[in-house]
Design an enzyme around this catalytic site. Structure first.
Site, PDB file in Angstrom:
ATOM      1  CD  GLU A  80      -3.110   0.778   2.590  1.00  0.00           C
ATOM      2  OE1 GLU A  80      -3.508  -0.300   2.757  1.00  0.00           O
ATOM      3  OE2 GLU A  80      -3.301   1.973   2.910  1.00  0.00           O
ATOM      4  CG  ASP A  82      -1.746   4.550   2.763  1.00  0.00           C
ATOM      5  OD1 ASP A  82      -2.385   3.916   2.100  1.00  0.00           O
ATOM      6  OD2 ASP A  82      -1.422   4.008   4.187  1.00  0.00           O
ATOM      7  CD  GLU A  84      -4.742   7.327   6.071  1.00  0.00           C
ATOM      8  OE1 GLU A  84      -5.848   6.566   5.932  1.00  0.00           O
ATOM      9  OE2 GLU A  84      -3.960   7.426   6.882  1.00  0.00           O
TER      10      GLU A  84
END
Length: 254
Positions: A80, A82, A84
């Site tokens: 993953e 990311d 955010e």
């Protein structure tokens, strides 16, 4: 030239109608209310790529909300990458939280303030992912580089294809000041629009990005961001790693 159509690349996957594709497929919006958030995912999977998305974040009092935009594979040993965006009280800056997972292991957080108001207009958030490195960029300025650490025995995302995901959801148990500030539902619905998705993948003709690295100008920009806007780096968190930092911290993969 027509703007890219997000409708061609993405499906709204949850939210009971809170995610919408508008403007003849050119705009995608996610929204959050007290009942539910919403999310979308890419129709295609990617093994390496260079992706851009323009996002305008939730304005005003966005405390408790998170807008997540990330690449991920499936399964217990997933990879993953990311972005955010942690909402905040009106007038306080958003925190941009980044992380890299390989073989199910993450805990590689870096957090930043942005040098502009991400709610006032669209800005471009980019991920370059090739066999040598992952580069996070904002409006073309690199903010973080994670170099492939396999030479020192640390796994790197390179074998699992990933889809692009985004979601707008309530995380007021931790998102703002560690959960001290809760979501103000009188401000709902919270909405974030997306547009101008662009991707370079191995299916394309020009694959120069597969070997792309930061040139000297980009390295200077990266240093500028890390010096002035970095607010948390796992590679310097002595309390968290009293026995010594993770091995990849020593090769400039921070």
């Amino acid at each position: 030239m027509c703007p890219p159509l997000v409708a061609e690349d993405f499906d709204v996957t949850w939210g009971d109608g809170r995610g919408k594709i508008l403007n003849n497929g050119q705009l995608l919006t996610l929204s959050l209310d007290k009942t539910s958030g919403s999310g979308f995912q890419s129709k295609n999977e990617y093994l390496f790529g260079k992706i851009d998305m323009q996002i305008k974040l939730v304005p005003g009092n966005s405390a408790g909300t998170i807008t997540a935009y990330y690449l991920s594979s499936q399964g217990p040993t997933h990879d993953e990458i990311d972005f955010e965006f942690l909402g905040n009280l009106s007038g306080d800056p958003y925190i941009l939280h980044t992380n890299v997972f390989s073989q199910g292991k993450g805990n590689r957080e870096q957090q930043f303030y942005l040098w502009f108001d991400p709610t006032a207009d669209f800005h471009t958030y980019s991920i370059l992912w090739n066999p040598q490195r992952i580069i996070f960029s904002v409006d073309g300025t690199p903010i973080r580089e994670f170099k492939n650490p396999e030479s020192i025995g640390v796994a790197y995302p390179k074998n699992q294809a990933m889809r692009i995901y985004s979601s707008l959801w309530n995380a007021d148990d931790w998102a703002t000041r560690g959960g001290l500030v809760k979501t103000d539902w009188s401000q709902a619905p919270f909405t974030a629009p997306y547009r101008n998705f662009n991707s370079l993948t191995r299916a394309g003709n020009n694959n120069s990005w597969l070997n792309e690295e930061l040139d000297s100008t980009s390295q200077e920009r990266l240093k500028w961001v890390q010096k002035n806007y970095l607010i948390y780096n796992y590679c310097s968190d002595v309390k968290r790693f009293p026995q010594g930092f993770p091995p990849e911290c020593g090769i400039g993969s921070a």
